[in-house]
Scaffold this active site. Structure first.
Site, PDB file in Angstrom:
ATOM      1  N   HIS A 158      -3.905 -16.149  -1.755  1.00  0.00           N
ATOM      2  CA  HIS A 158      -3.208 -14.931  -2.183  1.00  0.00           C
ATOM      3  C   HIS A 158      -2.676 -15.089  -3.607  1.00  0.00           C
ATOM      4  O   HIS A 158      -2.548 -16.202  -4.114  1.00  0.00           O
ATOM      5  CB  HIS A 158      -2.026 -14.620  -1.251  1.00  0.00           C
ATOM      6  CG  HIS A 158      -2.451 -14.041   0.069  1.00  0.00           C
ATOM      7  ND1 HIS A 158      -2.788 -14.829   1.131  1.00  0.00           N
ATOM      8  CD2 HIS A 158      -2.597 -12.747   0.475  1.00  0.00           C
ATOM      9  CE1 HIS A 158      -3.132 -14.052   2.157  1.00  0.00           C
ATOM     10  NE2 HIS A 158      -3.032 -12.787   1.784  1.00  0.00           N
ATOM     11  N   LYS A 162       3.228 -13.978  -3.806  1.00  0.00           N
ATOM     12  CA  LYS A 162       3.445 -13.968  -2.347  1.00  0.00           C
ATOM     13  C   LYS A 162       4.504 -14.996  -1.952  1.00  0.00           C
ATOM     14  O   LYS A 162       4.454 -16.142  -2.394  1.00  0.00           O
ATOM     15  CB  LYS A 162       2.134 -14.217  -1.597  1.00  0.00           C
ATOM     16  CG  LYS A 162       2.275 -14.043  -0.090  1.00  0.00           C
ATOM     17  CD  LYS A 162       0.938 -13.859   0.608  1.00  0.00           C
ATOM     18  CE  LYS A 162       1.088 -13.724   2.109  1.00  0.00           C
ATOM     19  NZ  LYS A 162       1.864 -12.537   2.513  1.00  0.00           N
TER      20      LYS A 162
HETATM   21  N1  LIG Z   1       0.099  -6.031   6.997  1.00  0.00           N
HETATM   22  C1  LIG Z   1      -0.675  -5.870   5.922  1.00  0.00           C
HETATM   23  O1  LIG Z   1      -1.810  -5.334   5.983  1.00  0.00           O
HETATM   24  C2  LIG Z   1      -0.148  -6.296   4.588  1.00  0.00           C
HETATM   25  C3  LIG Z   1       1.104  -6.831   4.517  1.00  0.00           C
HETATM   26  N2  LIG Z   1       1.659  -7.122   3.300  1.00  0.00           N
HETATM   27  C4  LIG Z   1       3.044  -7.568   3.347  1.00  0.00           C
HETATM   28  O2  LIG Z   1       3.872  -6.509   2.847  1.00  0.00           O
HETATM   29  C5  LIG Z   1       5.053  -7.064   2.282  1.00  0.00           C
HETATM   30  C6  LIG Z   1       5.258  -6.502   0.878  1.00  0.00           C
HETATM   31  O3  LIG Z   1       4.226  -6.961   0.041  1.00  0.00           O
HETATM   32  P1  LIG Z   1       4.152  -6.512  -1.500  1.00  0.00           P
HETATM   33  O4  LIG Z   1       4.099  -5.028  -1.592  1.00  0.00           O
HETATM   34  O5  LIG Z   1       3.094  -7.327  -2.110  1.00  0.00           O
HETATM   35  O6  LIG Z   1       5.580  -7.025  -2.019  1.00  0.00           O
HETATM   36  P2  LIG Z   1       6.458  -6.485  -3.219  1.00  0.00           P
HETATM   37  O7  LIG Z   1       7.453  -7.549  -3.516  1.00  0.00           O
HETATM   38  O8  LIG Z   1       5.585  -5.985  -4.318  1.00  0.00           O
HETATM   39  O9  LIG Z   1       7.207  -5.207  -2.593  1.00  0.00           O
HETATM   40  C7  LIG Z   1       8.246  -5.284  -1.683  1.00  0.00           C
HETATM   41  C8  LIG Z   1       9.156  -4.098  -1.952  1.00  0.00           C
HETATM   42  O10 LIG Z   1      10.134  -3.987  -0.932  1.00  0.00           O
HETATM   43  C9  LIG Z   1      11.351  -3.628  -1.553  1.00  0.00           C
HETATM   44  N3  LIG Z   1      12.484  -3.966  -0.700  1.00  0.00           N
HETATM   45  C10 LIG Z   1      12.927  -5.211  -0.336  1.00  0.00           C
HETATM   46  N4  LIG Z   1      14.034  -5.071   0.405  1.00  0.00           N
HETATM   47  C11 LIG Z   1      14.294  -3.744   0.528  1.00  0.00           C
HETATM   48  C12 LIG Z   1      15.307  -2.970   1.152  1.00  0.00           C
HETATM   49  N5  LIG Z   1      16.299  -3.561   1.832  1.00  0.00           N
HETATM   50  N6  LIG Z   1      15.240  -1.624   1.055  1.00  0.00           N
HETATM   51  C13 LIG Z   1      14.244  -1.020   0.403  1.00  0.00           C
HETATM   52  N7  LIG Z   1      13.247  -1.689  -0.238  1.00  0.00           N
HETATM   53  C14 LIG Z   1      13.296  -3.029  -0.170  1.00  0.00           C
HETATM   54  C15 LIG Z   1      11.360  -4.401  -2.882  1.00  0.00           C
HETATM   55  O11 LIG Z   1      12.280  -3.849  -3.804  1.00  0.00           O
HETATM   56  C16 LIG Z   1       9.911  -4.216  -3.301  1.00  0.00           C
HETATM   57  O12 LIG Z   1       9.736  -3.016  -4.018  1.00  0.00           O
HETATM   58  C17 LIG Z   1       4.875  -8.590   2.343  1.00  0.00           C
HETATM   59  O13 LIG Z   1       5.518  -9.074   3.501  1.00  0.00           O
HETATM   60  C18 LIG Z   1       3.364  -8.756   2.466  1.00  0.00           C
HETATM   61  O14 LIG Z   1       2.977  -9.950   3.056  1.00  0.00           O
HETATM   62  C19 LIG Z   1       0.996  -6.932   2.145  1.00  0.00           C
HETATM   63  C20 LIG Z   1      -0.275  -6.417   2.158  1.00  0.00           C
HETATM   64  C21 LIG Z   1      -0.949  -6.077   3.383  1.00  0.00           C
HETATM   65  O1  LIG Z   2       1.248 -10.461   0.656  1.00  0.00           O
HETATM   66  C1  LIG Z   2       0.088  -9.976   0.573  1.00  0.00           C
HETATM   67  O2  LIG Z   2      -0.387  -9.596  -0.488  1.00  0.00           O
HETATM   68  C2  LIG Z   2      -0.696  -9.838   1.809  1.00  0.00           C
HETATM   69  N1  LIG Z   2      -0.091 -10.082   2.932  1.00  0.00           N
HETATM   70  C3  LIG Z   2      -0.651  -9.980   4.225  1.00  0.00           C
HETATM   71  C4  LIG Z   2      -0.635 -11.341   4.884  1.00  0.00           C
HETATM   72  O3  LIG Z   2       0.393 -12.028   4.803  1.00  0.00           O
HETATM   73  O4  LIG Z   2      -1.623 -11.702   5.519  1.00  0.00           O
HETATM   74  C5  LIG Z   2      -1.977  -9.286   4.259  1.00  0.00           C
HETATM   75  C6  LIG Z   2      -2.848  -9.469   3.054  1.00  0.00           C
HETATM   76  O5  LIG Z   2      -3.534 -10.676   3.171  1.00  0.00           O
HETATM   77  C7  LIG Z   2      -2.086  -9.353   1.753  1.00  0.00           C
END
Ligand SMILES: NC(=O)C1=CN([C@@H]2O[C@H](COP(=O)(O)OP(=O)(O)OC[C@H]3O[C@@H](n4cnc5c(N)ncnc54)[C@H](O)[C@@H]3O)[C@@H](O)[C@H]2O)C=CC1
Ligand SMILES: O=C(O)C1=N[C@H](C(=O)O)C[C@H](O)C1
Length: 269
Positions: A158, A162
């Site tokens: 990643h 991350k």
């Molecule tokens: N399940 C899936 O398919 C996927 C899951 N993810 C997960 O999604 C999460 C976010 O990933 P990214 O967008 O890359 O991170 P990022 O750091 O770019 O975004 C996270 C956002 O959440 C906000 N945030 C944090 N605490 C908050 C609160 N109390 N209230 C409101 N907003 C708050 C932050 O200010 C930030 O804008 C991670 O846990 C990642 O692993 C990411 C991609 C795919």
């Molecule tokens: O943090 C990410 O970017 C992603 N998080 C998810 C994970 O923890 O598997 C899904 C995806 O791989 C991207």
């Protein structure tokens, strides 16, 4: 569907938050009714379309999650574990479907979602893409077909921002491999080798996490035996796959009863 469900996106300024907002705005099946960010964040009080560098869309970013959720039929939440736990209570209060993409939650935090799921639909998955959820099924099948002569290793890569490891997806794949083998992942998990680790233990499922640059998300499940190897691989090149899956889950959840679901339920795999 005649009525278009109203969707709130939490973590609006994040990598996934912005992709989700774009996906909902482009959809003819849902309407963007709210965008939430942390108290004190520079986007709060501003139009989310403008903050993303485009035209105004008539949705002002707020830190008042309950107020936003009360106008919505679904909340799509890719933020951080503590925030997601707080949002689960508020989404249940508003009787809105809560789609959780956040990874890195501990078992204790996951258990704390249970009270909310008695009142509202929760769909949670460490990866919302069709491809990964298919790979999970394949992993289970391959692991069930092979014995412990095949060492199983999950390798993920990643971007350098991350914060959690192994990734949520890697854990889903590890769980699937363990289930296929008829064992508990907690009993065979081997993460973070460093130093004189000793030889690999037969039956263990190993995890390796690579972090670098702008890698969106790459996952291999390696089955390695004497003389042959099988590699199951998923490469994500566009975060749109996660956002489209999450929106699908939000729509799917509209006519479901309270409870906890995952993407295997949504996709009918
Ligand atoms: N399940 C899936 O398919 C996927 C899951 N993810 C997960 O999604 C999460 C976010 O990933 P990214 O967008 O890359 O991170 P990022 O750091 O770019 O975004 C996270 C956002 O959440 C906000 N945030 C944090 N605490 C908050 C609160 N109390 N209230 C409101 N907003 C708050 C932050 O200010 C930030 O804008 C991670 O846990 C990642 O692993 C990411 C991609 C795919
Ligand atoms: O943090 C990410 O970017 C992603 N998080 C998810 C994970 O923890 O598997 C899904 C995806 O791989 C991207």
């Amino acid at each position: 569907m005649t009525h278009k469900p109203g969707i709130v996106i939490t973590g609006a300024s994040g990598r996934m938050g912005q992709m989700l907002i774009k996906t909902v705005l482009e959809s003819d099946k849902a309407t963007l009714v709210g965008a939430v960010e942390r108290e004190g964040h520079a986007w709060v009080g501003r139009d989310v379309g403008e903050m993303m560098g485009g035209q105004p869309v008539g949705v002002t970013v707020t830190a008042d999650a309950l107020e936003a959720f009360s106008k919505a039929q679904a909340v799509i939440d890719f933020t951080a574990p503590e925030a997601t736990l707080a949002f689960s209570k508020l989404a249940a209060q508003a009787r809105a479907v809560h789609v959780i993409g956040t990874t890195g939650m501990t078992d204790e935090q996951i258990a704390q979602l249970e009270p909310a799921s008695r009142h509202a639909v929760i769909v949670r998955a460490g990866n919302m893409s069709l491809g990964v959820n298919l790979l999970v099924q394949l992993t289970k099948k391959v692991a069930a077909a092979l014995d412990e002569d095949f060492d199983i290793e999950v390798i993920e890569a990643h971007h350098h921002h991350k914060v959690d490891a192994p990734s949520g997806t890697a854990l889903m794949l590890g769980e699937a491999a363990a289930e296929g083998r008829g064992v508990k992942l907690a009993d065979v998990r081997d993460s973070g080798r460093d130093g004189i680790t000793g030889a690999r233990k037969r039956g263990d499922i190993g995890f390796t996490a690579i972090r670098g640059g702008d890698i969106v998300g790459e996952h291999d499940v390696l089955f390695a035996a004497a003389g042959e190897r099988i590699v199951l691989r998923h490469l994500a090149t566009d975060r749109g796959i996660f956002a489209r899956g999450a929106l699908k889950a939000a729509l799917w959840g509209q006519d479901k009863g309270p409870g906890q679901y995952d993407m295997v339920d949504v996709l009918g795999l």
